[in-house]
Design a protein around this motif. Structure first.
Motif, PDB file in Angstrom:
ATOM      1  N   ALA A 170       0.597  -0.891   0.104  1.00 44.83           N
ATOM      2  CA  ALA A 170      -0.060   0.094  -0.188  1.00 44.83           C
ATOM      3  C   ALA A 170       0.945   1.141  -0.113  1.00 44.83           C
ATOM      4  O   ALA A 170       0.826   2.374  -0.638  1.00 44.83           O
ATOM      5  CB  ALA A 170      -0.881  -0.093   1.141  1.00 44.83           C
ATOM      6  N   THR A 171       1.915   1.249   0.904  1.00 48.50           N
ATOM      7  CA  THR A 171       2.888   2.431   0.817  1.00 48.50           C
ATOM      8  C   THR A 171       3.622   2.593  -0.774  1.00 48.50           C
ATOM      9  O   THR A 171       3.713   3.593  -1.148  1.00 48.50           O
ATOM     10  CB  THR A 171       3.739   2.136   1.813  1.00 48.50           C
ATOM     11  OG1 THR A 171       3.235   2.106   3.201  1.00 48.50           O
ATOM     12  CG2 THR A 171       4.967   3.382   2.155  1.00 48.50           C
ATOM     13  N   HIS A 172       3.923   1.426  -1.144  1.00 52.87           N
ATOM     14  CA  HIS A 172       4.665   1.586  -2.463  1.00 52.87           C
ATOM     15  C   HIS A 172       3.684   2.087  -3.344  1.00 52.87           C
ATOM     16  O   HIS A 172       4.124   3.016  -4.407  1.00 52.87           O
ATOM     17  CB  HIS A 172       5.099   0.149  -2.889  1.00 52.87           C
ATOM     18  CG  HIS A 172       5.684   0.349  -4.191  1.00 52.87           C
ATOM     19  ND1 HIS A 172       5.180  -0.292  -5.354  1.00 52.87           N
ATOM     20  CD2 HIS A 172       6.841   0.545  -4.536  1.00 52.87           C
ATOM     21  CE1 HIS A 172       5.770  -0.161  -6.437  1.00 52.87           C
ATOM     22  NE2 HIS A 172       7.088   0.259  -6.020  1.00 52.87           N
ATOM     23  N   ARG A 173       2.361   1.539  -3.549  1.00 54.08           N
ATOM     24  CA  ARG A 173       1.454   2.042  -4.515  1.00 54.08           C
ATOM     25  C   ARG A 173       1.143   3.425  -4.154  1.00 54.08           C
ATOM     26  O   ARG A 173       1.080   4.439  -5.223  1.00 54.08           O
ATOM     27  CB  ARG A 173       0.041   1.464  -4.021  1.00 54.08           C
ATOM     28  CG  ARG A 173       0.167   0.111  -4.942  1.00 54.08           C
ATOM     29  CD  ARG A 173      -1.470  -0.448  -5.030  1.00 54.08           C
ATOM     30  NE  ARG A 173      -1.835  -0.471  -3.650  1.00 54.08           N
ATOM     31  CZ  ARG A 173      -1.907  -1.804  -3.101  1.00 54.08           C
ATOM     32  NH1 ARG A 173      -1.106  -2.644  -3.280  1.00 54.08           N
ATOM     33  NH2 ARG A 173      -2.428  -1.644  -1.692  1.00 54.08           N
ATOM     34  N   ARG A 174       1.101   3.990  -2.936  1.00 56.21           N
ATOM     35  CA  ARG A 174       0.923   5.639  -2.756  1.00 56.21           C
ATOM     36  C   ARG A 174       2.022   6.325  -3.313  1.00 56.21           C
ATOM     37  O   ARG A 174       1.625   7.290  -3.868  1.00 56.21           O
ATOM     38  CB  ARG A 174       0.670   5.851  -1.389  1.00 56.21           C
ATOM     39  CG  ARG A 174      -0.874   5.681  -0.850  1.00 56.21           C
ATOM     40  CD  ARG A 174      -0.897   6.262   0.618  1.00 56.21           C
ATOM     41  NE  ARG A 174      -0.039   5.769   1.422  1.00 56.21           N
ATOM     42  CZ  ARG A 174      -0.405   4.552   2.195  1.00 56.21           C
ATOM     43  NH1 ARG A 174      -1.406   3.933   1.837  1.00 56.21           N
ATOM     44  NH2 ARG A 174       0.316   4.251   3.080  1.00 56.21           N
ATOM     45  N   ARG A 175       3.273   5.802  -3.098  1.00 50.91           N
ATOM     46  CA  ARG A 175       4.478   6.676  -3.374  1.00 50.91           C
ATOM     47  C   ARG A 175       4.668   6.803  -4.802  1.00 50.91           C
ATOM     48  O   ARG A 175       5.062   7.928  -5.452  1.00 50.91           O
ATOM     49  CB  ARG A 175       5.647   5.965  -2.686  1.00 50.91           C
ATOM     50  CG  ARG A 175       6.955   6.834  -2.975  1.00 50.91           C
ATOM     51  CD  ARG A 175       8.035   6.252  -2.315  1.00 50.91           C
ATOM     52  NE  ARG A 175       8.385   4.743  -2.840  1.00 50.91           N
ATOM     53  CZ  ARG A 175       8.948   4.818  -4.103  1.00 50.91           C
ATOM     54  NH1 ARG A 175       9.231   5.763  -4.793  1.00 50.91           N
ATOM     55  NH2 ARG A 175       9.377   3.417  -4.464  1.00 50.91           N
ATOM     56  N   VAL A 176       4.410   5.548  -5.448  1.00 51.36           N
ATOM     57  CA  VAL A 176       4.436   5.536  -7.011  1.00 51.36           C
ATOM     58  C   VAL A 176       3.373   6.455  -7.645  1.00 51.36           C
ATOM     59  O   VAL A 176       3.769   7.226  -8.685  1.00 51.36           O
ATOM     60  CB  VAL A 176       4.326   4.055  -7.381  1.00 51.36           C
ATOM     61  CG1 VAL A 176       4.044   3.842  -8.867  1.00 51.36           C
ATOM     62  CG2 VAL A 176       5.715   3.241  -7.148  1.00 51.36           C
ATOM     63  N   GLY A 177       2.200   6.432  -7.125  1.00 53.94           N
ATOM     64  CA  GLY A 177       1.142   7.478  -7.688  1.00 53.94           C
ATOM     65  C   GLY A 177       1.547   8.668  -7.574  1.00 53.94           C
ATOM     66  O   GLY A 177       1.287   9.514  -8.355  1.00 53.94           O
ATOM     67  N   LYS A 178       2.180   9.089  -6.062  1.00 60.61           N
ATOM     68  CA  LYS A 178       2.243  10.604  -5.820  1.00 60.61           C
ATOM     69  C   LYS A 178       3.402  10.934  -6.728  1.00 60.61           C
ATOM     70  O   LYS A 178       3.436  11.908  -7.399  1.00 60.61           O
ATOM     71  CB  LYS A 178       2.671  10.701  -4.596  1.00 60.61           C
ATOM     72  CG  LYS A 178       2.535  12.072  -3.959  1.00 60.61           C
ATOM     73  CD  LYS A 178       2.956  12.080  -2.520  1.00 60.61           C
ATOM     74  CE  LYS A 178       3.132  13.557  -2.047  1.00 60.61           C
ATOM     75  NZ  LYS A 178       3.362  13.690  -0.461  1.00 60.61           N
ATOM     76  N   THR A 179       4.604  10.032  -6.684  1.00 57.27           N
ATOM     77  CA  THR A 179       5.888  10.616  -7.389  1.00 57.27           C
ATOM     78  C   THR A 179       5.749  10.584  -8.880  1.00 57.27           C
ATOM     79  O   THR A 179       6.458  11.533  -9.545  1.00 57.27           O
ATOM     80  CB  THR A 179       6.879   9.604  -6.981  1.00 57.27           C
ATOM     81  OG1 THR A 179       7.045   9.602  -5.243  1.00 57.27           O
ATOM     82  CG2 THR A 179       8.332  10.239  -7.288  1.00 57.27           C
ATOM     83  N   TYR A 180       5.316   9.395  -9.540  1.00 52.85           N
ATOM     84  CA  TYR A 180       5.326   9.436 -11.109  1.00 52.85           C
ATOM     85  C   TYR A 180       3.911   9.416 -11.562  1.00 52.85           C
ATOM     86  O   TYR A 180       4.024   9.223 -12.721  1.00 52.85           O
ATOM     87  CB  TYR A 180       5.842   8.006 -11.479  1.00 52.85           C
ATOM     88  CG  TYR A 180       7.366   7.691 -10.657  1.00 52.85           C
ATOM     89  CD1 TYR A 180       8.116   8.507 -11.049  1.00 52.85           C
ATOM     90  CD2 TYR A 180       7.245   6.896  -9.594  1.00 52.85           C
ATOM     91  CE1 TYR A 180       9.641   8.369 -10.601  1.00 52.85           C
ATOM     92  CE2 TYR A 180       8.652   6.795  -9.028  1.00 52.85           C
ATOM     93  CZ  TYR A 180       9.441   7.557  -9.299  1.00 52.85           C
ATOM     94  OH  TYR A 180      10.955   7.318  -8.859  1.00 52.85           O
ATOM     95  N   GLY A 181       2.977   9.715 -10.831  1.00 50.09           N
ATOM     96  CA  GLY A 181       1.551   9.848 -11.503  1.00 50.09           C
ATOM     97  C   GLY A 181       0.945   8.800 -12.026  1.00 50.09           C
ATOM     98  O   GLY A 181       0.157   8.821 -12.629  1.00 50.09           O
TER      99      GLY A 181
END
Length: 155
Positions: A46-57
């Motif tokens: 879940a943390t990875h999904r949030r970070r990838v979404g926020k950082t790379y769109g």
């Protein structure tokens, strides 16, 4: 203790996520349904999904789509790793290019300064080394090979 019951120290039950039978100590409480291993993995994902979404769109599921499209391998070396593949993007226009292993993302592309011409010249160099044309085939001594191995071991 009554007959038909077991102590909580030796009892086991299945995790509702992975299905493995685990001892009670692997659950967060007496009524816990998911083992601590699955719980940690779930939080990490879940943390990875949030970070990838926020950082790379990337939208939800797009990392997984890209991962499947690349057959779970690095887009450059095609190696599979134990760690997650890194999202690679162009630093000039921020376009996501693909998923790379950490070695290719942090060393190969960094050394080439994201310049495809440098990588093409590197491929040409490996396929047609200038030393063979200029002086013929020469072979490094065993000592030269051993020295480089020893330097790597010291690091």
């Amino acid at each position: 203790m009554t007959s038909g019951t077991t102590s909580s120290a030796t009892s086991s039950r299945p995790c509702s996520k992975c299905g493995k039978r685990r001892q009670a100590k692997f659950f967060s409480g007496p009524r816990g349904k998911i083992c601590t291993t699955c719980s940690k993995k779930s939080r990490s994902d879940a943390t990875h999904r949030r970070r990838v979404g926020k950082t790379y769109g990337l939208l939800p599921g797009e990392y997984d789509t890209l991962f499947s499209y690349q057959a779970g391998a690095c887009a450059i070396c095609e190696g599979t790793r134990r760690q997650r593949l890194s999202v690679d993007h162009d630093h000039r226009d921020s376009v996501v290019r693909g998923l790379l292993c950490r070695l290719c993302n942090s060393r190969l592309l960094t050394a080439a300064r994201d310049n495809p011409d440098i990588l093409r010249r590197a491929a040409d160099y490996l396929e047609n080394p200038p030393a063979i044309t200029a002086i013929g085939r020469r072979y490094a001594s065993e000592e030269a090979n051993n020295n480089s191995r020893q330097r790597r071991k010291r690091r």
